[in-house]
Every structure is written in structure tokens, then in C-alpha cells.
Design an enzyme around this catalytic site. Sequence first.
Site, short mmCIF file in Angstrom:
data_model
loop_
_atom_site.label_atom_id
_atom_site.label_comp_id
_atom_site.label_asym_id
_atom_site.label_seq_id
_atom_site.Cartn_x
_atom_site.Cartn_y
_atom_site.Cartn_z
N TYR A 143 -33.04 -8.72 22.62
CA TYR A 143 -32.91 -7.54 23.48
C TYR A 143 -31.77 -7.81 24.45
O TYR A 143 -31.72 -8.87 25.07
CB TYR A 143 -34.21 -7.31 24.24
CG TYR A 143 -34.18 -6.17 25.23
CD1 TYR A 143 -34.22 -4.85 24.79
CD2 TYR A 143 -34.12 -6.42 26.60
CE1 TYR A 143 -34.21 -3.80 25.70
CE2 TYR A 143 -34.11 -5.37 27.51
CZ TYR A 143 -34.15 -4.07 27.06
OH TYR A 143 -34.14 -3.03 27.96
N ASP A 238 -25.36 -14.00 25.51
CA ASP A 238 -26.07 -13.21 26.51
C ASP A 238 -26.99 -14.14 27.30
O ASP A 238 -28.07 -14.50 26.86
CB ASP A 238 -26.88 -12.10 25.82
CG ASP A 238 -27.62 -11.23 26.83
OD1 ASP A 238 -27.56 -11.53 28.04
OD2 ASP A 238 -28.26 -10.25 26.41
N LYS A 266 -30.27 -11.16 36.36
CA LYS A 266 -31.41 -11.95 36.85
C LYS A 266 -31.04 -12.99 37.90
O LYS A 266 -30.73 -12.64 39.03
CB LYS A 266 -32.17 -12.56 35.68
CG LYS A 266 -32.46 -11.48 34.60
CD LYS A 266 -33.82 -11.53 34.04
CE LYS A 266 -33.99 -10.57 32.88
NZ LYS A 266 -35.00 -9.57 33.07
N1 HOZ Z 1 -37.39 -5.69 29.65
C1 HOZ Z 1 -37.50 -6.49 30.82
C2 HOZ Z 1 -37.73 -7.92 30.51
N2 HOZ Z 1 -37.30 -8.35 29.27
C3 HOZ Z 1 -38.61 -5.99 31.71
C4 HOZ Z 1 -38.08 -5.22 32.82
C5 HOZ Z 1 -39.14 -4.71 33.80
O1 HOZ Z 1 -40.15 -4.11 33.40
O2 HOZ Z 1 -38.94 -4.88 34.97
#
Ligand code: HOZ
Length: 428
Positions: A143, A238, A266
Site C-alpha cells: 500500500y 517507499d 510518518k
Molecule cells: N492506512 C493507514 C495505515 N496503513 C491507516 C491510516 C489511519 O487510519 O489513520
Amino acid sequence: MTDRSDELLARALSLFPGGVNSPVRAFGGVGGRPVFFARGEGAFLTDVDGRRYVDYVGSWGPLILGHAAPAVNAAIAGALAGGTSFGAPHEGEIALAEAVRAAMPWLDRIRFVSSGTEATSAALRLARAFTSRDEVVKFDGCYHGATDSLLVRAGSGVETLGLPDSPGVPAALAALTHTVPFNDAERVQDLFRRRGGAIACAIVEPVVGNMGVIPPAPGFLEALAEACHAAGALFIVDEVMTGFRLARGGAQERLGVRGDLTTFGKVIGGGLPVGAFGGRAEIMKLVAPAGPVYQAGTLSGNPLAMAAGKATLDALAVPGAYDRLERASARVAGGIAAAARDAGVAVRVNRVGSMWTLFFAEDAVTDASSARRADRARFAAFFHAMLDEGVYLPPSQFEAAFVSLAHDDAAVEKTLSAAKAAFAKIGR
Ligand code: HOZ
């Protein structure tokens, strides 16, 4: 009995799709209703009903120093006194970029953005412009944010909801994205043999976090980089999850690989919205205004976010920080595996540094197919048993759990006794 989280969910459902502002938070992957939180401190979160949890979500990775880290709060407060946003250059951007480049000297130029999704979508545009090619390669279950070209066989929330190919992504665009099983170097080589001349780039999570944690097989990333370079395509690493988490120089330092472009999010924002992309000067010089590839953002380089990121990176530069993180993480993941063994429950715990995932699986989890074969109903039962015991895990099989420097002995011990109780509760 109704509690405050129930009340807040009822209000949120009348305001937000699914009651949340990002899908995985809705607990669709584990059932039940999401917990609404009131505050975080160190390794702990407190919900709106006053219940306390050891937190392994850490805002999905940024909070490597824990919640409300004093150094980060002080840096934000200091920046705040000077205003919240300039929309103009300032020294804080330079300070954070210098800290990033000190850790990853192979990044000749960097552009700050406001999220990981922005970073990956800009990196893709840049790779396409640099190579004058349209096709891209990604890996099944990886992802890279909610950007159209990469929402194809994606992990994280889309996998959790069973929507790996999102409606709304034009078929013509999705057709330009090739997906290959992670850790399958032969399939990569075969694809490049067939399509290499049309491929702009391959993008990869060097250690996958978004189908749960999956480490790269020895030689896999090297084979991918080689296939890209032999075809004149770019290798994009990434590091949104892994950057400054797996080492100061990210997964690239830890694994000894180097991307032509790297994407971040992050940790580099210390809990405020920051992303970045960077890489070789000859590629980055195409980015506007130095070059013609357009990318822009009003809040890019935001002074509060730059200050939070810099304070976080400074704390991580203290000698021994990553060793402490490694030790705490090994105790958590090793202790959970041992508790499962003692309870006679078959699990696989995948861990790389401070990222880990528990799979209810007999066999090794090495790619999206093996992750999908894990028993998600058992995962959901374990998640809720841990929640009842005061431990907040990611509410999805397809997410990484994160350990922070605030996870001290007391937090780890609480986690391990919770795990013992949880395995006993869910049975074999
Ligand atoms: N897709 C995000 C982690 N892989 C989660 C984001 C969120 O819900 O804050």
C-alpha cells in the site's frame, strides 16, 4: 450499557462516511465499534471512558517516541509562538531536510509535502516524467497511499475491506499498473523482460507493513533494483513506514539497498502531517520550480510539522536509541510468540525492528497470498481479548503494530500478561 464511545460513534456516523476519517479505524477488520480516545501519554492511550491501553498503533507509525513526547511538544510550542503557517520559505524546513540528509546522504534533493500519499503520487509523476514512460510496477498487498495509480491490489484498509481495486480509479489508469507477488524475483524479471521498455518505475515497501509485516527475502530487493536499472526504470523505495523506524537510514540502511527515489511520511513528521520525497539530483531537478514536473502544497514545510519532525529525528540520533527500540520490540514479539506456544496456539509472529504482526497461521507469511490465508476470525477474537485486557493493537490483520521508545518494561510486561490471558480466552 452505553458508554461515551457509543455516543460519539452515533454522532460521528451522522457526519463521516462510516463514522471515521480513515477506513481502518472503523474496526471493519475486527468487528465491534471503534474506541474513541481522549489522550495519549508515552506508550499509553486513554479512551473517552477513562480506560487505559498500551498502544501499538502509535498513530500508525509516527509516534516512535510515544505519545505527547516532551521534546516534540516543546518543539511544537516553540514554533507555535512564531505562527502556524507561512506559505513561504523558513529555516525550519532546512533544519529538518539537513537532518534527513545526514541520515540518508544518498538523497541529493528533498521536497516536503503533507502526507505519504502526496509523496508517492508525486514520486510516480516524477518517475514517469524522467523516463518518458507510463507503466509502473507495484507488489500485491503493498500500500502506497490512496493515490489512483497505486490503488491496485493494495493492502492496508483496502485489503481489510476487501476492495483491493478501488472503484473510481479509471480502468485505463489501472491498466498501466502491473502487480507482482512480493518476494517473487522471477516474476519481476519475467515482467521486465516483457514490458521493461515501457516501465517508468517499480515502487516497493522494502519491509512490508500494509499486509501485516512481511520481510523481504534475501536478494529480492537487489533483484528488483537490478531489473529496474537494466531496463532504464527507476527504483522507488517507499519508506513511509520504515523511514527512521528501522534505522536512522531507514530500511535502506538496514538492508543495504538504495532507491533512485525515496518516499517518506510518518516518523519524519513526529505526529504532525508531513511527507517527503527525495533522491538523485538529476531526477529531482525536474521538480517545479527547478523543472517542469508540477508539485505544490500550501502547508508543505509547515513550521509546526517541521519542528515536530526535527525534534523526533534529534531524539533518534541519540546513541543507543535504536538498540533500545530493538530490545523492547524483541521482548514484545518474542513474548507474544512464547505465550501462543505455551497456550498451544499456532501463530507466526513476523517482526523487523519495531514493526511486528501476529498471524494465526501454521506456515510462514511471506507475501499477500500467505497473509490472506491467515485466520482473520482468530485475529479478530485475539484483538478484542487484548482490548479487554488493556492493549490496543491495530484493528486489522493487514497492518503493522509499532513499538515506541516509550514502551518500557512496565508496558511490555502488561502486554505479555494480557497476551497470556487473551490466548487462554480464545482457546486453541
Ligand atoms: N492506512 C493507514 C495505515 N496503513 C491507516 C491510516 C489511519 O487510519 O489513520
